[in-house]
Write a protein that holds these residues in place. Structure first.
Motif, mmCIF file in Angstrom:
data_model
loop_
_atom_site.group_PDB
_atom_site.id
_atom_site.type_symbol
_atom_site.label_atom_id
_atom_site.label_comp_id
_atom_site.label_asym_id
_atom_site.label_seq_id
_atom_site.Cartn_x
_atom_site.Cartn_y
_atom_site.Cartn_z
ATOM 1 N N GLY A 12 -34.855 -22.680 -9.226
ATOM 2 C CA GLY A 12 -34.575 -21.937 -8.000
ATOM 3 C C GLY A 12 -33.983 -22.833 -6.942
ATOM 4 O O GLY A 12 -34.390 -23.962 -6.775
ATOM 5 N N CYS A 13 -32.998 -22.339 -6.235
ATOM 6 C CA CYS A 13 -32.369 -23.087 -5.153
ATOM 7 C C CYS A 13 -32.632 -22.368 -3.843
ATOM 8 O O CYS A 13 -32.737 -21.151 -3.803
ATOM 9 N N MET A 14 -32.730 -23.131 -2.771
ATOM 10 C CA MET A 14 -32.920 -22.561 -1.464
ATOM 11 C C MET A 14 -31.578 -22.508 -0.764
ATOM 12 O O MET A 14 -30.880 -23.503 -0.684
ATOM 13 N N LEU A 15 -31.230 -21.353 -0.277
ATOM 14 C CA LEU A 15 -30.019 -21.187 0.498
ATOM 15 C C LEU A 15 -30.422 -21.255 1.958
ATOM 16 O O LEU A 15 -31.123 -20.374 2.453
ATOM 17 N N THR A 16 -30.014 -22.294 2.636
ATOM 18 C CA THR A 16 -30.427 -22.473 4.009
ATOM 19 C C THR A 16 -29.365 -21.912 4.935
ATOM 20 O O THR A 16 -28.218 -22.327 4.902
ATOM 21 N N GLY A 17 -29.777 -20.953 5.719
ATOM 22 C CA GLY A 17 -28.910 -20.343 6.712
ATOM 23 C C GLY A 17 -29.754 -19.970 7.910
ATOM 24 O O GLY A 17 -30.893 -20.389 8.037
ATOM 25 N N LEU A 18 -29.197 -19.181 8.778
ATOM 26 C CA LEU A 18 -29.919 -18.740 9.954
ATOM 27 C C LEU A 18 -30.248 -17.265 9.773
ATOM 28 O O LEU A 18 -29.518 -16.539 9.121
ATOM 29 N N SER A 19 -31.347 -16.815 10.363
ATOM 30 C CA SER A 19 -31.790 -15.436 10.222
ATOM 31 C C SER A 19 -31.995 -14.839 11.602
ATOM 32 O O SER A 19 -32.446 -15.511 12.514
ATOM 33 N N ALA A 20 -31.682 -13.552 11.734
ATOM 34 C CA ALA A 20 -31.824 -12.906 13.029
ATOM 35 C C ALA A 20 -32.058 -11.420 12.870
ATOM 36 O O ALA A 20 -31.857 -10.870 11.803
ATOM 37 N N THR A 89 -41.134 -9.412 16.359
ATOM 38 C CA THR A 89 -41.791 -8.995 17.601
ATOM 39 C C THR A 89 -41.140 -9.641 18.827
ATOM 40 O O THR A 89 -41.753 -9.735 19.887
ATOM 41 N N ASP A 90 -39.892 -10.086 18.651
ATOM 42 C CA ASP A 90 -39.058 -10.603 19.746
ATOM 43 C C ASP A 90 -39.594 -11.836 20.453
ATOM 44 O O ASP A 90 -39.348 -12.041 21.637
ATOM 45 N N LYS A 91 -40.331 -12.689 19.737
ATOM 46 C CA LYS A 91 -40.764 -13.964 20.318
ATOM 47 C C LYS A 91 -39.553 -14.890 20.482
ATOM 48 O O LYS A 91 -39.574 -15.800 21.302
ATOM 49 N N PHE A 92 -38.530 -14.654 19.677
ATOM 50 C CA PHE A 92 -37.262 -15.381 19.760
ATOM 51 C C PHE A 92 -36.172 -14.521 19.140
ATOM 52 O O PHE A 92 -36.457 -13.468 18.563
ATOM 53 N N ASP A 93 -34.926 -14.976 19.281
ATOM 54 C CA ASP A 93 -33.766 -14.192 18.836
ATOM 55 C C ASP A 93 -33.401 -14.427 17.378
ATOM 56 O O ASP A 93 -32.845 -13.549 16.730
ATOM 57 N N MET A 94 -33.670 -15.615 16.901
ATOM 58 C CA MET A 94 -33.300 -15.952 15.538
ATOM 59 C C MET A 94 -34.173 -17.070 15.005
ATOM 60 O O MET A 94 -34.852 -17.749 15.756
ATOM 61 N N ILE A 95 -34.150 -17.229 13.684
ATOM 62 C CA ILE A 95 -34.897 -18.295 13.022
ATOM 63 C C ILE A 95 -33.921 -19.415 12.710
ATOM 64 O O ILE A 95 -32.842 -19.175 12.177
ATOM 65 N N GLY A 96 -34.315 -20.631 13.011
ATOM 66 C CA GLY A 96 -33.493 -21.798 12.737
ATOM 67 C C GLY A 96 -34.198 -22.778 11.830
ATOM 68 O O GLY A 96 -34.054 -23.981 11.987
ATOM 69 N N SER A 97 -34.994 -22.295 10.910
ATOM 70 C CA SER A 97 -35.664 -23.133 9.917
ATOM 71 C C SER A 97 -35.146 -22.737 8.551
ATOM 72 O O SER A 97 -35.018 -21.549 8.264
ATOM 73 N N GLY A 98 -34.857 -23.735 7.702
ATOM 74 C CA GLY A 98 -34.371 -23.443 6.362
ATOM 75 C C GLY A 98 -35.214 -22.383 5.678
ATOM 76 O O GLY A 98 -36.439 -22.462 5.689
ATOM 77 N N MET A 99 -34.565 -21.372 5.142
ATOM 78 C CA MET A 99 -35.301 -20.272 4.532
ATOM 79 C C MET A 99 -34.556 -19.775 3.305
ATOM 80 O O MET A 99 -33.347 -19.558 3.353
#
Length: 153
Positions: A12-20, A89-99
């Protein structure tokens, strides 16, 4: 040891991008601040320096993104196992951790195009060298395996 580790590389490979969530970027531009949630424990992508500042490769990308959007960047430190609920729950606009993009996650949040692909690897203690030849060997109860909660690992 390299041979053992290379044999234990999971396919399995991890595709790291941003999520929002939908409309997050527009909301950030209107507000003037891009709020990004991350778990700063994934070196070299995001980590905390001695002064307590979150730094790293993804942080550098996010700074460039915020600058091009004409907004300030606000980094929100969040535990990884709660990062998706916090986004929803709108604590922030996007995720910036590899996911890793999974079908379940993709049904809940929007992913950017990946900007890097990394594999997952098992690391074993030096004294187990030669004893473990395949990940299947780890099905023995004498071994303890650990991973981070909330990750695909």
């Amino acid at each position: 040891m390299r041979k053992i580790l290379s044999m234990l590389v999971l396919s399995g490979c991890m595709l790291t991008g941003l999520s929002a969530h939908a409309g997050a970027i527009d909301d950030a531009v209107k507000r003037g601040t891009l709020r990004v949630g991350m778990d700063p424990t994934y070196m070299p992508f995001e980590m905390t320096n001695k002064r307590g500042e979150i730094i790293g490769f993804e942080v550098d990308l996010l700074k460039a993104m915020a600058k091009s959007m004409g907004v300030k960047l606000e980094l929100v430190s969040t535990s990884y196992d709660g990062i998706i609920p916090a986004l929803l729950t709108d604590k922030f606009d996007m995720i910036g951790s590899g996911m890793t993009l999974t079908q379940e996650r993709n049904l809940r949040i929007n992913f950017s195009e990946p900007f890097i692909v990394v594999g997952q690897t098992l690391l074993v203690r030096k004294e187990l060298q030669g004893e473990i030849k395949s990940y299947k060997d780890l099905n023995d109860g004498k071994y303890r395996i650990t991973s981070k909660i909330g990750t695909t690992g």
